[in-house]
Write a protein that holds these residues in place. Sequence first.
Motif, mmCIF file in Angstrom:
data_model
loop_
_atom_site.group_PDB
_atom_site.id
_atom_site.type_symbol
_atom_site.label_atom_id
_atom_site.label_comp_id
_atom_site.label_asym_id
_atom_site.label_seq_id
_atom_site.Cartn_x
_atom_site.Cartn_y
_atom_site.Cartn_z
ATOM 1 N N UNK A 17 -17.620 2.628 7.742
ATOM 2 C CA UNK A 17 -16.533 4.078 6.887
ATOM 3 C C UNK A 17 -15.600 3.264 6.034
ATOM 4 N N UNK A 18 -16.178 3.658 4.642
ATOM 5 C CA UNK A 18 -14.941 3.047 3.880
ATOM 6 C C UNK A 18 -13.793 4.759 3.694
ATOM 7 N N UNK A 19 -12.352 4.102 3.773
ATOM 8 C CA UNK A 19 -11.500 4.739 4.513
ATOM 9 C C UNK A 19 -10.043 5.046 3.596
ATOM 10 N N UNK A 20 -9.764 5.444 2.688
ATOM 11 C CA UNK A 20 -8.203 6.068 2.226
ATOM 12 C C UNK A 20 -6.654 4.993 3.577
ATOM 13 N N UNK A 21 -6.656 4.481 3.044
ATOM 14 C CA UNK A 21 -5.536 3.656 4.059
ATOM 15 C C UNK A 21 -4.239 3.226 3.063
ATOM 16 N N UNK A 22 -3.122 2.578 4.154
ATOM 17 C CA UNK A 22 -1.700 2.048 3.697
ATOM 18 C C UNK A 22 -1.505 1.348 4.018
ATOM 19 N N UNK A 23 -0.749 0.267 3.665
ATOM 20 C CA UNK A 23 -0.813 -1.370 3.972
ATOM 21 C C UNK A 23 0.676 -1.389 5.112
ATOM 22 N N UNK B 257 -5.287 2.322 -1.717
ATOM 23 C CA UNK B 257 -5.911 0.362 -0.842
ATOM 24 C C UNK B 257 -6.876 2.176 -0.258
ATOM 25 N N UNK B 258 -7.896 1.523 0.188
ATOM 26 C CA UNK B 258 -9.201 1.820 0.502
ATOM 27 C C UNK B 258 -9.747 0.873 1.730
ATOM 28 N N UNK B 259 -10.486 1.060 2.207
ATOM 29 C CA UNK B 259 -10.419 -0.309 3.441
ATOM 30 C C UNK B 259 -11.920 0.330 3.645
ATOM 31 N N UNK B 260 -12.311 -0.404 4.271
ATOM 32 C CA UNK B 260 -13.722 -0.308 5.011
ATOM 33 C C UNK B 260 -13.843 -0.886 6.686
ATOM 34 N N UNK B 261 -13.869 -0.133 7.072
ATOM 35 C CA UNK B 261 -13.148 -0.091 9.147
ATOM 36 C C UNK B 261 -14.666 -0.086 9.592
#
Lengths: 82, 301
Positions: free
Chosen positions: B199-205, B225-229
């Motif tokens: 899933x590609x989701x909004x993220x933060x550091x 930042x987007x992450x693939x989880x």
Amino acid sequence: MNQQIHDIILAHAGLPAGVEITDETDLYRAGMKSFASVQLMLALEEAFDIEFPEEMLNRATFRSASAIERAVSQISSATLVA
Amino acid sequence: MDASVTLLDQLIAEGLLIRTGVEGLYGRSGVFEDVIVRFEALVSRVGGADGAEVIRFPPAMTRRQLETSGYMKSFPQLAGTVHSFCGGDHDHMDLLATLDEGGDWTQKQEATDIALTPAACYPLYPMVAAQGPLPPGGRLFDVQSYCFRHEPSADPARMQLFRMREYVRAGTAEEVQAFRQRWIERAEEMIASLDLPYEVVPANDPFFGRAGRMMKVNQREQGLKLEMVIPVANAQPTACLSFNYHQDHFAHTWGVRLADGGPAHTSCVGFGLERIALALFRHHGLDPAAWPDNVRRVLWG
């Protein structure tokens, strides 16, 4: 309080030299970076002896001098009631 | 499978990872490394035609660069610096005596000029800035490095020393955002071809402290930042790839400039190589020879 907020913005928002702001100037558009907004938040907390609650730690709270004044008033009055 | 046997236990029992006694610091077997090599080759096949400049740094940068990067403002809890003994004969005797007594001999050490790289692209920005304004059309880089983050954990997907492969784009806002969008689409195809759920989701550091909470909110509100989880070893899926838009942050930090002298924007796509390998082992089993044929074809041809 309004003048004090303007002074804190000038000292901490990291705006380019010579930028003039009104109560409604969008500080992000005026050049305030993410980390400078954090410095501004910490300086406001110290100056007014308040702590911004977690739900207020967002861009909207610090977008302009008037937004900041509303937030500070809200926290100050909540503190007085408590 | 016995739920009390964790993925880490299985990887250790199978010899894929080797314990050292410190959480997050592991050896890797040849089989594990082969998966990393094959996945990196896949990344190169997908991204190679773009003509990125390949740059490799050792897993370290200058301490001065780490300071200038602002890393200590945002992630002081993760940083690692290299310390060495810098004393004379007397200090050496003291050091040995302290060691003998089981005391803290590291007190005798001093910070060197070297810090450990926290993200593969960190040493790149000062290099790019020093080489002068970007040519029209910007520049594209391919970097890979072991990275250090001080966050000991029993989660095998949260290693303290791990490899990150990245493509880094520097150019105008439009150029680097188009790059990021293209890589999100490519990554979706790539990970789907490996039969991994994602899933590609909004993220933060993981910004530090109360000030960090605001940085996290800022980062999410701006979609930087987007992450693939992908599910790896926990109930919560693990970020295995990230797609980052830094706006003109590195122009202000390092002076990366466009051809016309304006501030350059940058963006990077990062592949967490160990995490992706772990995801493959988790979903397809501990023996790559027995992985589904379609997955093997993608990786081994």
